[in-house]
Design a protein around this motif. Structure first.
Motif, PDB file in Angstrom:
ATOM      1  N   ALA A  21     -10.791  28.549   1.589  1.00  0.00           N
ATOM      2  CA  ALA A  21     -11.831  27.865   0.804  1.00  0.00           C
ATOM      3  C   ALA A  21     -11.458  27.770  -0.671  1.00  0.00           C
ATOM      4  O   ALA A  21     -10.790  28.642  -1.228  1.00  0.00           O
ATOM      5  CB  ALA A  21     -13.155  28.601   0.950  1.00  0.00           C
ATOM      6  N   ASP A  22     -11.947  26.685  -1.290  1.00  0.00           N
ATOM      7  CA  ASP A  22     -11.907  26.554  -2.744  1.00  0.00           C
ATOM      8  C   ASP A  22     -13.145  27.205  -3.352  1.00  0.00           C
ATOM      9  O   ASP A  22     -13.089  27.775  -4.436  1.00  0.00           O
ATOM     10  CB  ASP A  22     -11.879  25.073  -3.150  1.00  0.00           C
ATOM     11  CG  ASP A  22     -10.684  24.338  -2.586  1.00  0.00           C
ATOM     12  OD1 ASP A  22      -9.548  24.806  -2.808  1.00  0.00           O
ATOM     13  OD2 ASP A  22     -10.885  23.312  -1.903  1.00  0.00           O
ATOM     14  N   VAL A  23     -14.265  27.067  -2.642  1.00  0.00           N
ATOM     15  CA  VAL A  23     -15.553  27.600  -3.082  1.00  0.00           C
ATOM     16  C   VAL A  23     -16.156  28.371  -1.917  1.00  0.00           C
ATOM     17  O   VAL A  23     -16.120  27.902  -0.772  1.00  0.00           O
ATOM     18  CB  VAL A  23     -16.518  26.463  -3.511  1.00  0.00           C
ATOM     19  CG1 VAL A  23     -17.892  27.013  -3.868  1.00  0.00           C
ATOM     20  CG2 VAL A  23     -15.938  25.655  -4.665  1.00  0.00           C
ATOM     21  N   VAL A  24     -16.716  29.535  -2.204  1.00  0.00           N
ATOM     22  CA  VAL A  24     -17.409  30.323  -1.191  1.00  0.00           C
ATOM     23  C   VAL A  24     -18.865  30.451  -1.631  1.00  0.00           C
ATOM     24  O   VAL A  24     -19.150  30.898  -2.741  1.00  0.00           O
ATOM     25  CB  VAL A  24     -16.769  31.719  -1.021  1.00  0.00           C
ATOM     26  CG1 VAL A  24     -17.562  32.554  -0.020  1.00  0.00           C
ATOM     27  CG2 VAL A  24     -15.312  31.590  -0.584  1.00  0.00           C
ATOM     28  N   VAL A  25     -19.762  30.024  -0.743  1.00  0.00           N
ATOM     29  CA  VAL A  25     -21.202  30.157  -0.982  1.00  0.00           C
ATOM     30  C   VAL A  25     -21.688  31.283  -0.086  1.00  0.00           C
ATOM     31  O   VAL A  25     -21.451  31.267   1.123  1.00  0.00           O
ATOM     32  CB  VAL A  25     -21.957  28.850  -0.638  1.00  0.00           C
ATOM     33  CG1 VAL A  25     -23.457  29.028  -0.856  1.00  0.00           C
ATOM     34  CG2 VAL A  25     -21.413  27.684  -1.445  1.00  0.00           C
ATOM     35  N   VAL A  26     -22.361  32.269  -0.681  1.00  0.00           N
ATOM     36  CA  VAL A  26     -22.875  33.397   0.088  1.00  0.00           C
ATOM     37  C   VAL A  26     -24.388  33.442  -0.067  1.00  0.00           C
ATOM     38  O   VAL A  26     -24.907  33.591  -1.168  1.00  0.00           O
ATOM     39  CB  VAL A  26     -22.248  34.735  -0.364  1.00  0.00           C
ATOM     40  CG1 VAL A  26     -22.783  35.879   0.493  1.00  0.00           C
ATOM     41  CG2 VAL A  26     -20.729  34.675  -0.279  1.00  0.00           C
ATOM     42  N   ARG A  27     -25.086  33.314   1.051  1.00  0.00           N
ATOM     43  CA  ARG A  27     -26.549  33.293   1.076  1.00  0.00           C
ATOM     44  C   ARG A  27     -27.074  34.648   1.527  1.00  0.00           C
ATOM     45  O   ARG A  27     -26.663  35.184   2.563  1.00  0.00           O
ATOM     46  CB  ARG A  27     -27.025  32.203   2.042  1.00  0.00           C
ATOM     47  CG  ARG A  27     -28.451  32.320   2.503  1.00  0.00           C
ATOM     48  CD  ARG A  27     -29.420  31.791   1.516  1.00  0.00           C
ATOM     49  NE  ARG A  27     -30.757  31.855   2.093  1.00  0.00           N
ATOM     50  CZ  ARG A  27     -31.853  32.017   1.396  1.00  0.00           C
ATOM     51  NH1 ARG A  27     -31.800  32.112   0.084  1.00  0.00           N
ATOM     52  NH2 ARG A  27     -33.021  32.059   1.969  1.00  0.00           N
ATOM     53  N   PHE A  28     -27.997  35.188   0.738  1.00  0.00           N
ATOM     54  CA  PHE A  28     -28.714  36.404   1.093  1.00  0.00           C
ATOM     55  C   PHE A  28     -30.147  36.001   1.400  1.00  0.00           C
ATOM     56  O   PHE A  28     -30.849  35.494   0.532  1.00  0.00           O
ATOM     57  CB  PHE A  28     -28.691  37.412  -0.062  1.00  0.00           C
ATOM     58  CG  PHE A  28     -27.329  37.963  -0.336  1.00  0.00           C
ATOM     59  CD1 PHE A  28     -26.914  39.128   0.280  1.00  0.00           C
ATOM     60  CD2 PHE A  28     -26.462  37.305  -1.185  1.00  0.00           C
ATOM     61  CE1 PHE A  28     -25.637  39.636   0.034  1.00  0.00           C
ATOM     62  CE2 PHE A  28     -25.195  37.807  -1.444  1.00  0.00           C
ATOM     63  CZ  PHE A  28     -24.784  38.975  -0.832  1.00  0.00           C
ATOM     64  N   LYS A  81     -12.878  22.409  -0.239  1.00  0.00           N
ATOM     65  CA  LYS A  81     -13.158  23.195   0.963  1.00  0.00           C
ATOM     66  C   LYS A  81     -14.162  24.281   0.603  1.00  0.00           C
ATOM     67  O   LYS A  81     -13.920  25.076  -0.302  1.00  0.00           O
ATOM     68  CB  LYS A  81     -11.880  23.809   1.513  1.00  0.00           C
ATOM     69  CG  LYS A  81     -10.906  22.774   2.020  1.00  0.00           C
ATOM     70  CD  LYS A  81      -9.676  23.430   2.574  1.00  0.00           C
ATOM     71  CE  LYS A  81      -8.707  22.372   3.084  1.00  0.00           C
ATOM     72  NZ  LYS A  81      -7.504  22.995   3.658  1.00  0.00           N
ATOM     73  N   VAL A  82     -15.295  24.284   1.332  1.00  0.00           N
ATOM     74  CA  VAL A  82     -16.400  25.192   1.032  1.00  0.00           C
ATOM     75  C   VAL A  82     -16.712  26.030   2.262  1.00  0.00           C
ATOM     76  O   VAL A  82     -16.964  25.490   3.347  1.00  0.00           O
ATOM     77  CB  VAL A  82     -17.658  24.410   0.586  1.00  0.00           C
ATOM     78  CG1 VAL A  82     -18.814  25.363   0.314  1.00  0.00           C
ATOM     79  CG2 VAL A  82     -17.354  23.550  -0.637  1.00  0.00           C
ATOM     80  N   TYR A  83     -16.701  27.351   2.090  1.00  0.00           N
ATOM     81  CA  TYR A  83     -17.062  28.272   3.160  1.00  0.00           C
ATOM     82  C   TYR A  83     -18.496  28.743   2.929  1.00  0.00           C
ATOM     83  O   TYR A  83     -18.833  29.213   1.835  1.00  0.00           O
ATOM     84  CB  TYR A  83     -16.108  29.473   3.194  1.00  0.00           C
ATOM     85  CG  TYR A  83     -16.346  30.392   4.367  1.00  0.00           C
ATOM     86  CD1 TYR A  83     -15.916  30.048   5.639  1.00  0.00           C
ATOM     87  CD2 TYR A  83     -16.998  31.603   4.198  1.00  0.00           C
ATOM     88  CE1 TYR A  83     -16.123  30.884   6.725  1.00  0.00           C
ATOM     89  CE2 TYR A  83     -17.217  32.456   5.284  1.00  0.00           C
ATOM     90  CZ  TYR A  83     -16.779  32.077   6.543  1.00  0.00           C
ATOM     91  OH  TYR A  83     -17.002  32.906   7.614  1.00  0.00           O
ATOM     92  N   LEU A  84     -19.343  28.610   3.945  1.00  0.00           N
ATOM     93  CA  LEU A  84     -20.761  28.959   3.860  1.00  0.00           C
ATOM     94  C   LEU A  84     -21.004  30.269   4.597  1.00  0.00           C
ATOM     95  O   LEU A  84     -21.054  30.307   5.830  1.00  0.00           O
ATOM     96  CB  LEU A  84     -21.617  27.836   4.461  1.00  0.00           C
ATOM     97  CG  LEU A  84     -21.446  26.466   3.817  1.00  0.00           C
ATOM     98  CD1 LEU A  84     -22.201  25.405   4.612  1.00  0.00           C
ATOM     99  CD2 LEU A  84     -21.890  26.483   2.367  1.00  0.00           C
ATOM    100  N   SER A  85     -21.138  31.349   3.851  1.00  0.00           N
ATOM    101  CA  SER A  85     -21.257  32.684   4.408  1.00  0.00           C
ATOM    102  C   SER A  85     -22.680  33.216   4.278  1.00  0.00           C
ATOM    103  O   SER A  85     -23.428  32.800   3.407  1.00  0.00           O
ATOM    104  CB  SER A  85     -20.305  33.624   3.660  1.00  0.00           C
ATOM    105  OG  SER A  85     -20.481  34.955   4.069  1.00  0.00           O
ATOM    106  N   GLY A  86     -23.018  34.184   5.116  1.00  0.00           N
ATOM    107  CA  GLY A  86     -24.272  34.898   4.935  1.00  0.00           C
ATOM    108  C   GLY A  86     -25.311  34.609   5.997  1.00  0.00           C
ATOM    109  O   GLY A  86     -24.997  34.284   7.136  1.00  0.00           O
ATOM    110  N   GLU A  87     -26.534  34.743   5.597  1.00  0.00           N
ATOM    111  CA  GLU A  87     -27.735  34.695   6.437  1.00  0.00           C
ATOM    112  C   GLU A  87     -27.673  33.571   7.476  1.00  0.00           C
ATOM    113  O   GLU A  87     -27.268  32.462   7.162  1.00  0.00           O
ATOM    114  CB  GLU A  87     -28.932  34.532   5.489  1.00  0.00           C
ATOM    115  CG  GLU A  87     -30.267  34.539   6.131  1.00  0.00           C
ATOM    116  CD  GLU A  87     -30.788  33.145   6.400  1.00  0.00           C
ATOM    117  OE1 GLU A  87     -31.273  32.936   7.524  1.00  0.00           O
ATOM    118  OE2 GLU A  87     -30.718  32.292   5.513  1.00  0.00           O
TER     119      GLU A  87
END
Length: 147
Positions: free
Chosen positions: A75-82, A3-9
Motif C-alpha cells: 500500500a501507498d496509504v493505509v487507513v485503519v478504522r477503530f 494503492k490503499v489498504y483498508l484495515s480494522g473494524e
C-alpha cells in the motif's frame, strides 16, 4: 495509481462508503478478509482442526497475517478504522506496522476514542471521524481538489 489498504473494524460498511466515494479516482483498494467466521476459521479449514481454541486461533491469525502484511507492504496509504463496539487490537497492530514501514497512515475513529488512541493518532498523517473525510483526503492527494 494510489494503492490503499483498508484495515480494522469489520462490523460496519465504512469500507464500502470509501470505495463508493472514491469512484472515478485512480485508486486500488485492498483489505483483510472481512467475513468474521472465514477469518477466524481459515487456519483450521486449510491446515486441519485443532481441539484447543488457542491453536485454532493461532493458525488463523498466522494465515491472516500473511494477507495483512502483504496488503500493508504493497500500500501507498493505509487507513485503519477503530469502531465503537469492539476492541480492535489487530487494528492497533496494523497501524503500528504501517507506521514502522513509513506508510502514509490515516486513522479513522469517533471522538470517544481520542484519548485511548492518542499514540496511534500521533503516528498518523491524518485522523478522520467519517469515511467521507477519508474520501476527501484521497481526492485531495490525487487531484489537489478541495471539497
Amino acid at each position: 495509481m494510489l494503492k490503499v489498504y483498508l484495515s480494522g473494524e469489520i462490523h460496519t460498511d465504512w469500507r464500502e462508503q470509501i470505495i463508493d466515494g472514491a469512484k472515478g479516482l485512480d485508486v486500488e483498494f485492498s483489505a483483510p478478509v472481512t467475513d468474521h467466521d472465514a477469518s477466524d476459521d481459515c487456519g483450521v479449514a486449510i491446515l486441519g482442526t485443532e481441539a484447543d481454541k488457542f491453536w485454532h486461533d493461532h493458525k488463523g491469525a498466522k494465515l491472516n497475517a500473511i494477507r495483512t502484511r502483504k496488503g500493508i507492504e504493497d500500500a501507498d496509504v493505509v487507513v485503519v478504522r477503530f469502531g465503537d463496539k469492539y476492541k480492535q487490537w489487530n487494528a492497533a497492530f496494523d497501524a503500528g506496522y504501517a507506521a514502522a514501514l513509513g506508510k502514509s497512515l490515516i486513522v479513522l475513529h469517533g471522538p470517544d476514542h481520542q484519548h485511548a488512541l492518542k499514540e496511534v493518532d500521533a503516528a498518523a498523517l491524518a485522523v478522520a471521524e467519517e469515511p467521507a473525510q477519508v474520501v476527501q483526503i484521497l481526492r485531495y492527494v490525487l487531484t489537489g481538489e478541495l471539497p
